[in-house]
Design an enzyme around this catalytic site. Structure first.
Site, PDB file in Angstrom:
ATOM      1  N   ASP A  78      15.029  13.753  50.402  1.00 37.31           N
ATOM      2  CA  ASP A  78      14.355  13.346  51.635  1.00 37.31           C
ATOM      3  C   ASP A  78      14.708  11.866  51.815  1.00 37.31           C
ATOM      4  O   ASP A  78      15.719  11.408  51.275  1.00 37.31           O
ATOM      5  CB  ASP A  78      12.841  13.602  51.511  1.00 37.31           C
ATOM      6  CG  ASP A  78      12.114  13.503  52.842  1.00 37.31           C
ATOM      7  OD1 ASP A  78      12.277  14.386  53.687  1.00 37.31           O
ATOM      8  OD2 ASP A  78      11.392  12.509  53.057  1.00 37.31           O
ATOM      9  N   GLY A 137       6.399  22.513  50.028  1.00 38.57           N
ATOM     10  CA  GLY A 137       5.996  21.456  49.107  1.00 38.57           C
ATOM     11  C   GLY A 137       6.607  20.148  49.559  1.00 38.57           C
ATOM     12  O   GLY A 137       7.446  20.128  50.461  1.00 38.57           O
ATOM     13  N   LYS A 138       6.202  19.059  48.983  1.00 37.51           N
ATOM     14  CA  LYS A 138       6.830  17.755  49.260  1.00 37.51           C
ATOM     15  C   LYS A 138       6.409  16.799  48.167  1.00 37.51           C
ATOM     16  O   LYS A 138       5.309  16.927  47.601  1.00 37.51           O
ATOM     17  CB  LYS A 138       6.363  17.214  50.617  1.00 37.51           C
ATOM     18  CG  LYS A 138       7.342  16.229  51.233  1.00 37.51           C
ATOM     19  CD  LYS A 138       8.482  16.957  51.927  1.00 37.51           C
ATOM     20  CE  LYS A 138       9.406  16.039  52.654  1.00 37.51           C
ATOM     21  NZ  LYS A 138      10.307  16.790  53.539  1.00 37.51           N
ATOM     22  N   GLY A 139       7.257  15.813  47.898  1.00 34.34           N
ATOM     23  CA  GLY A 139       6.918  14.832  46.876  1.00 34.34           C
ATOM     24  C   GLY A 139       7.330  13.452  47.300  1.00 34.34           C
ATOM     25  O   GLY A 139       8.086  13.282  48.264  1.00 34.34           O
ATOM     26  N   SER A 198       2.981  17.602  46.335  1.00 34.10           N
ATOM     27  CA  SER A 198       2.001  18.500  46.959  1.00 34.10           C
ATOM     28  C   SER A 198       2.614  19.883  47.095  1.00 34.10           C
ATOM     29  O   SER A 198       3.719  20.032  47.631  1.00 34.10           O
ATOM     30  CB  SER A 198       1.608  17.957  48.340  1.00 34.10           C
ATOM     31  OG  SER A 198       0.859  18.940  49.041  1.00 34.10           O
TER      32      SER A 198
END
Ligand code: NAD
Length: 418
Positions: free
Chosen positions: A146, A105-107, A60
């Site tokens: 993460d 952002g993050k995934g 995202s």
């Protein structure tokens, strides 16, 4: 995230709460409540037994008004599209509150890494990196570790990207091993910003850190490092916990010795210098000067919040209070210093790593720690200034007010295309 709390709705609620204290047009605000784009992909990867495994994965990109998208990649069976969207939004506000030039952002990949060999994990990671390649880059979107990812995965992503692009681009990911372009001080950074936030908070509240009692929930990377750095300020770490339980000694535990014990045995329970073993819930309701939640999201709900007796909470974990707990504690006399400030050391030193990668010039650990201290202390002062100037109900609201103002300003200065 617990099933009852949809993280994306929590994020939108936090923005709505802060917006009451801001002069921002509702259409501009609406923009800040949704990701700009979300990649959803199904990775097809050859498994060790010759079959094809299919893995759902997301990235995202929430908002890029202040710079490239930035945020971690999580490997967990509980990853959902909404969780990734929420985490990417929190990154926008975290980067803005400490004023580093990134968006958010993050995934994530829906996977339990324990079910896979190292070879499978490498192929899954490289497959995701191939899907990400058109949308990431040193100036586009910069992933980081993460939950359940670390230096190893970042090194694989960097290598896949550089191979496909036929270039060198160490700044395409951060959180790399030192030899692959990582930064000194990155491992300690989150614990260090937690300590700096606690130190500044005690100073602001006129509380003495020397001899203060401290409980730390979650004795992993963030929690254990925060504990021994806070102990170095003269505080007594009276209780710490991990998923196996909690240990307590009213005269103080030796934070580094407990960490060594956990490294050797796998848990904090059974540590000989403890006078008592507690449940994880007992630790959260101890009568201490400082409570540091450093485990997972939603550790304290509305009911438990009513029993919290700590004077100050500094959030090392992301989202350790449910929105209901946050309301209860805001009404009470407990001062909560929010995650998007307290654990921002991780992304701040990621930013330093990226700066060093871009310049091909590497800093000493002392310089990294000094620059981090400057960033966190400035951010803390900015947050207190907003809290006092606008008479805000909590430091969390203050953090969102500061962050949203910065993002909106960047958006308005840039204007709208087309
Ligand atoms: P970690 O896996 O190293 O440590 C987590 C610890 O929490 C483990 O010791 C685990 O046993 C413990 N734990 C799990 N459930 C528990 C429970 N119910 N009660 C008590 N302890 C429990 O993870 P970490 O990297 O230290 O991350 C912890 C939190 O900090 C997460 O919310 C993460 O998102 C946040 N955070 C970490 C970083 C970083 O750089 N490491 C940066 C920003 C935010």
């Amino acid at each position: 995230m617990s099933e009852e709390a949809n993280p994306f709705e929590s994020l939108q609620r936090q923005i709505d709460n802060a917006s009451q204290f801001l002069d921002v047009r509702s259409d501009v605000l609406e923009r800040l409540k949704h990701p700009q784009r979300v990649l959803e992909t199904n990775l097809s990867v050859k498994m060790d037994d010759g079959t094809i495994g299919v893995f759902k994965a997301f990235r995202s990109q929430f908002n890029g008004d202040r710079g490239p998208y930035k945020g971690g990649i999580r490997y967990h069976p509980g990853v959902t599209r909404d969780e990734v969207k929420a985490l990417s939004g929190w990154m926008v506000y975290k980067c803005a509150v400490v004023d580093i030039p990134y968006g958010g952002g993050k995934g994530g990949i829906v996977i339990n890494p324990k079910d896979h060999s190292e070879g499978e994990l490498e192929r899954i990671t490289r497959s995701f990196a191939k899907e990400l390649r058109p949308i990431i880059g040193e100036d586009r979107d910069i992933p980081a570790p993460d939950v359940n990812t670390g230096q190893r995965e970042m090194n694989w992503i960097k290598d896949t990207y550089e191979t496909l692009e036929n270039t060198t681009a160490p700044g395409v990911v951060t959180g790399k091993a030192l030899e692959s372009g990582g930064s000194e001080g990155r491992v300690e950074a989150t614990g260090r910003s937690t300590m700096l936030t606690a130190r500044e908070a005690f100073d602001y509240l006129d509380k003495d850190m020397e001899g203060a009692s401290v409980a730390v929930q979650g004795y992993g990377n963030a929690g254990s490092i925060a504990a021994y750095l806070i102990e170095d300020l003269g505080a007594n770490i009276v209780a710490v916990s991990d998923s196996s339980g909690a240990v307590y000694n009213p005269d103080g535990l030796d934070a580094r010795a407990v960490k060594e014990f956990k490294n050797d045995t796998g848990s904090v329970t059974g540590y000989a210098e403890a006078t008592e073993e507690l449940t994880n819930e007992d630790l959260l309701t101890l009568d201490v000067d400082l409570l540091v939640p450093a485990a997972l999201e939603n550790a304290i709900d509305g009911d438990l919040a009513k029993q919290v007796r700590a004077d100050v909470i500094v959030e090392a974990a992301n989202g350790p209070l449910t929105p209901e707990a946050d309301e209860v504690l805001t009404e009470s006399d407990v001062y909560v210093f929010p995650d998007i400030l307290a654990n921002a050391g991780g992304v701040t030193v990621s930013y330093f790593e990226w700066v060093q990668n871009r310049q091909r010039f590497y800093w000493s650990e002392e310089r990294v720690n000094d620059e981090l201290e400057t960033v966190i202390v400035n951010a803390f002062n900015g947050l207190v200034d907003a809290y006092e100037t606008h008479g805000l109900p909590s430091f969390r609201t203050a953090a969102y007010v500061v962050a949203i103002q910065r993002v909106v300003k960047a958006f308005e200065e840039g204007g709208t295309f087309p």
